[in-house]
Enzyme design. Structure first.
Site, mmCIF file in Angstrom:
data_model
loop_
_atom_site.group_PDB
_atom_site.id
_atom_site.type_symbol
_atom_site.label_atom_id
_atom_site.label_comp_id
_atom_site.label_asym_id
_atom_site.label_seq_id
_atom_site.Cartn_x
_atom_site.Cartn_y
_atom_site.Cartn_z
ATOM 1 N N ASP A 89 0.859 -1.176 0.000
ATOM 2 C CA ASP A 89 0.000 0.000 0.000
ATOM 3 C C ASP A 89 0.901 1.234 0.000
ATOM 4 O O ASP A 89 1.864 1.304 0.766
ATOM 5 C CB ASP A 89 -0.895 -0.005 1.246
ATOM 6 C CG ASP A 89 -1.907 1.112 1.215
ATOM 7 O OD1 ASP A 89 -2.812 1.063 0.366
ATOM 8 O OD2 ASP A 89 -1.786 2.042 2.033
ATOM 9 N N ASN A 97 -2.223 13.146 -4.023
ATOM 10 C CA ASN A 97 -3.246 13.634 -4.947
ATOM 11 C C ASN A 97 -3.794 14.994 -4.514
ATOM 12 O O ASN A 97 -3.965 15.892 -5.344
ATOM 13 C CB ASN A 97 -4.402 12.640 -5.056
ATOM 14 C CG ASN A 97 -4.126 11.534 -6.043
ATOM 15 O OD1 ASN A 97 -3.304 11.675 -6.944
ATOM 16 N ND2 ASN A 97 -4.814 10.426 -5.880
ATOM 17 N N ASP A 106 -0.732 10.037 -10.518
ATOM 18 C CA ASP A 106 -0.533 8.988 -11.526
ATOM 19 C C ASP A 106 0.946 8.711 -11.749
ATOM 20 O O ASP A 106 1.368 7.553 -11.858
ATOM 21 C CB ASP A 106 -1.189 9.389 -12.854
ATOM 22 C CG ASP A 106 -2.702 9.300 -12.830
ATOM 23 O OD1 ASP A 106 -3.263 8.754 -11.854
ATOM 24 O OD2 ASP A 106 -3.330 9.783 -13.802
ATOM 25 N N ASP A 132 -4.132 2.506 -4.893
ATOM 26 C CA ASP A 132 -2.708 2.656 -4.556
ATOM 27 C C ASP A 132 -2.143 1.372 -3.956
ATOM 28 O O ASP A 132 -1.198 1.411 -3.179
ATOM 29 C CB ASP A 132 -2.516 3.834 -3.609
ATOM 30 C CG ASP A 132 -3.207 3.639 -2.266
ATOM 31 O OD1 ASP A 132 -4.129 2.798 -2.191
ATOM 32 O OD2 ASP A 132 -2.837 4.324 -1.299
#
Length: 188
Positions: A89, A97, A106, A132
């Site tokens: 993770d 973000n 991204d 993610d």
């Protein structure tokens, strides 16, 4: 195995197309059928890739992972060999973000995927599990080796050197958990 099967089927398809071209008297019909079959084969290969690959990272997606994982699990059970699985993770990904935007997010996911792929063996399977999260299937890997690999992965992601549009460093880190399907201890 899949590549061999795919190549064999492609040769089979070409034999069919050649037979159509030779045996049908109407050249326009045979050319049309040949084009349709070739196009269908190319489209089928593309659809298979779309169904099993993540478009952002080009890694296997969850569907691709699950298909391979079942095969590896069966193999490990049959030959009584260890099979490791790691789940990863990206820490604080929502903040990446929120602070830097989804385009940088991204890029971060692609960077993490590349770092993972470059750290594992060629025989290991890397997938983007979702959002993610990433997963790795590591055949022939015991618990001690899983631990070593997890530490190498953490370091590889830390070393990515990701930067935002202004050149500011964006620190990345991951949390890694793993398990091993141990070789059977059954008696003969």
């Amino acid at each position: 195995g899949a590549r061999v099967h795919r190549n064999s089927y492609a040769r089979h398809l070409e034999r069919i197309v050649s037979a159509i071209e030779v045996h049908y008297q109407r050249a326009d019909l045979s050319r049309f059928l040949a084009r349709v079959l070739r196009r269908a084969w190319r489209d089928n290969l593309a659809l298979a890739a779309f169904a099993t690959r993540d478009p952002l990272t080009a890694l296997y997606n969850r569907r691709g992972l699950m298909g391979h994982l079942e095969q590896w699990r069966s193999w490990a059970g049959r030959y009584e060999r260890p099979l490791g699985v790691l789940l990863i993770d990206v820490d604080g990904f929502k903040q990446v973000n929120d602070i830097h935007g989804h385009a940088v997010g991204d890029i971060a996911l692609v960077s993490v995927g590349e770092a993972i792929s470059q750290t594992v063996r060629d025989s290991d399977l890397v997938a983007r599990y979702g959002g993610d999260e990433f997963a790795i299937v590591t055949p022939e890997t015991d618990a001690a080796e899983i631990s070593i690999l997890a530490n190498r992965l953490v370091q590889a992601v830390r070393d990515t050197g990701l930067r935002d549009w202004d050149g500011n460093a964006i620190p990345l880190s991951i949390s890694v958990g793993g398990a091993v399907l141990a070789a059977s201890t059954r008696q003969p």
